[in-house]
Design an enzyme around this catalytic site. Sequence first.
Site, PDB file in Angstrom:
ATOM      1  CG  ASP A  51      -6.856   4.327   0.223  1.00 29.78           C
ATOM      2  OD1 ASP A  51      -5.628   4.166   0.342  1.00 29.78           O
ATOM      3  OD2 ASP A  51      -7.418   5.416   0.466  1.00 29.78           O
ATOM      4  CG  HIS A  71      -1.901   1.071   1.289  1.00 28.74           C
ATOM      5  ND1 HIS A  71      -1.923   1.975   2.328  1.00 28.74           N
ATOM      6  CD2 HIS A  71      -2.911   1.427   0.458  1.00 28.74           C
ATOM      7  CE1 HIS A  71      -2.907   2.830   2.131  1.00 28.74           C
ATOM      8  NE2 HIS A  71      -3.520   2.526   1.000  1.00 28.74           N
TER       9      HIS A  71
END
Length: 121
Positions: free
Chosen positions: A89, A47
Amino acid sequence: SLIELTKMVFQETGKNPVTYYTLYGCNCGVGRRGKPKDATDRCCFVHRCCYKKLTGCDPKKDRYSYSWENKAIVCGEKNPCLKELCECDKAVAICLRKNLGTYDKNYRFTMKFLCDKPEKC
């Protein structure tokens, strides 16, 4: 923004991301970096790498729109950077759900000095 990220992680995992993931491993939480401890921590590492590819928006502050349709996250942004931010996300939320079985309570509240130097993205 952190608001959408928090909502997505909760929707996908059913866990409170603030208490469950904020200081998990070496990569989950703001400003944390290190060699991932397990698959859950690797989700956060990937991420962070996704965020590094973004240009033109601030992952922590910029808001974007998405919807939750049939238990799936649908990014609805036209702005290219915000769309990519949403996709970053979404990917971490799904990754955390898929790796709930690897979550190790021993890695909650991991101190930075226990983390090895991170690998490159």
